[in-house]
Design an enzyme around this catalytic site. Structure first.
Site, mmCIF file in Angstrom:
data_model
loop_
_atom_site.group_PDB
_atom_site.id
_atom_site.type_symbol
_atom_site.label_atom_id
_atom_site.label_comp_id
_atom_site.label_asym_id
_atom_site.label_seq_id
_atom_site.Cartn_x
_atom_site.Cartn_y
_atom_site.Cartn_z
ATOM 1 N N CYS A 82 -52.490 112.707 34.222
ATOM 2 C CA CYS A 82 -53.791 113.279 34.079
ATOM 3 C C CYS A 82 -54.556 112.776 32.845
ATOM 4 C CB CYS A 82 -53.494 114.787 33.404
ATOM 5 S SG CYS A 82 -54.832 115.938 33.555
ATOM 6 N N HIS A 193 -50.640 116.459 37.893
ATOM 7 C CA HIS A 193 -49.163 116.700 37.077
ATOM 8 C C HIS A 193 -48.017 116.573 37.855
ATOM 9 C CE1 HIS A 193 -51.248 117.558 33.269
ATOM 10 N NE2 HIS A 193 -52.226 117.942 34.092
ATOM 11 N N GLU A 195 -45.065 116.703 37.020
ATOM 12 C CA GLU A 195 -43.989 117.545 36.283
ATOM 13 C C GLU A 195 -44.164 118.967 36.538
ATOM 14 O OE1 GLU A 195 -47.470 117.324 33.456
ATOM 15 O OE2 GLU A 195 -46.426 115.696 34.801
#
Length: 215
Positions: A82, A193, A195
């Site tokens: 990001c 993202h 994750e």
């Protein structure tokens, strides 16, 4: 002995979700603001959420800029997430003009308020598709990702690389095609993202770790 990954902390990161992803796939990762830890690490992760100018200021305050640049220039793997992707570039148009780490030549631009006379919502906070552009995903961290896979995005600015050969993924937001992932030598970074992108996103951490012999 297992190799060490340092998640760089400069007070603007999604640190714990990244650390959890690293733990899930078996990486030996620690969060640190210490440049000696960066020097001693085998690989780096540069996360981030927030403003580009503030992020660069914090990196300067923590005396981390040269440590990051020197280690990456020596070939140490780095994974930007990001804002971490954006910081790798030359400069940003956010709040005027701010200098980045200049590891990748290009500019950070704000999403326009409208595309083709249609107003768009900024920031983009959504699941959106990624698709290949200049590079195939085989033998990259995306080698388990399908074309047009959905990933999670939260951002108002996007990267505009000077050289398109570094573009690994693109995404279309409200009619605007933009670079959403890069790969250049030891530098891998995503605007989305991983994750926060369910199991497919976690596989990106796993494959990046495997490619760099981190687990």
């Amino acid at each position: 002995m297992q190799k060490k990954v340092v998640i760089i902390d400069y007070n603007l990161g999604n640190l714990f979700s990244v650390k959890q992803a690293c733990d899930t796939v078996g990486m030996n990762a620690e969060i640190s603001t210490n440049k000696r830890d960066i020097d001693n690490a085998d690989a780096l992760i540069l996360p981030g959420v927030g403003a580009f100018i503030e992020a660069m200021h914090n990196l300067e305050v923590f005396d981390l800029i040269d440590a990051i640049k020197n280690n990456v220039n020596r070939g140490k793997p780095i994974f930007g997430v990001c804002l971490g992707l954006q910081l790798l570039f030359s400069k940003s148009e956010e709040f005027g003009s701010g200098e980045g780490l200049n590891l990748i030549n290009g500019t950070i631009k704000k999403f326009p308020s409208e595309v083709d006379n249609k107003k768009i919502k900024v920031p983009q906070i959504a699941w959106n598709k990624i698709y290949s552009y200049e590079q195939a995903w085989e033998n990259t961290a995306l080698n388990e990702i399908s074309e047009n896979e959905f990933m999670y995005f939260v951002h108002s600015y996007y990267v505009d690389p000077a050289e398109e050969t570094c573009i690994l993924t693109k995404t279309n937001y409200e009619g605007l095609d933009y670079c959403s992932g890069i790969l250049k030598d030891n530098i891998f970074a995503t605007q989305f993202h991983p994750e926060k992108s369910a199991q497919k996103g976690i596989s990106i951490y796993k494959n990046w770790a495997d490619l760099n012999n981190l687990i």
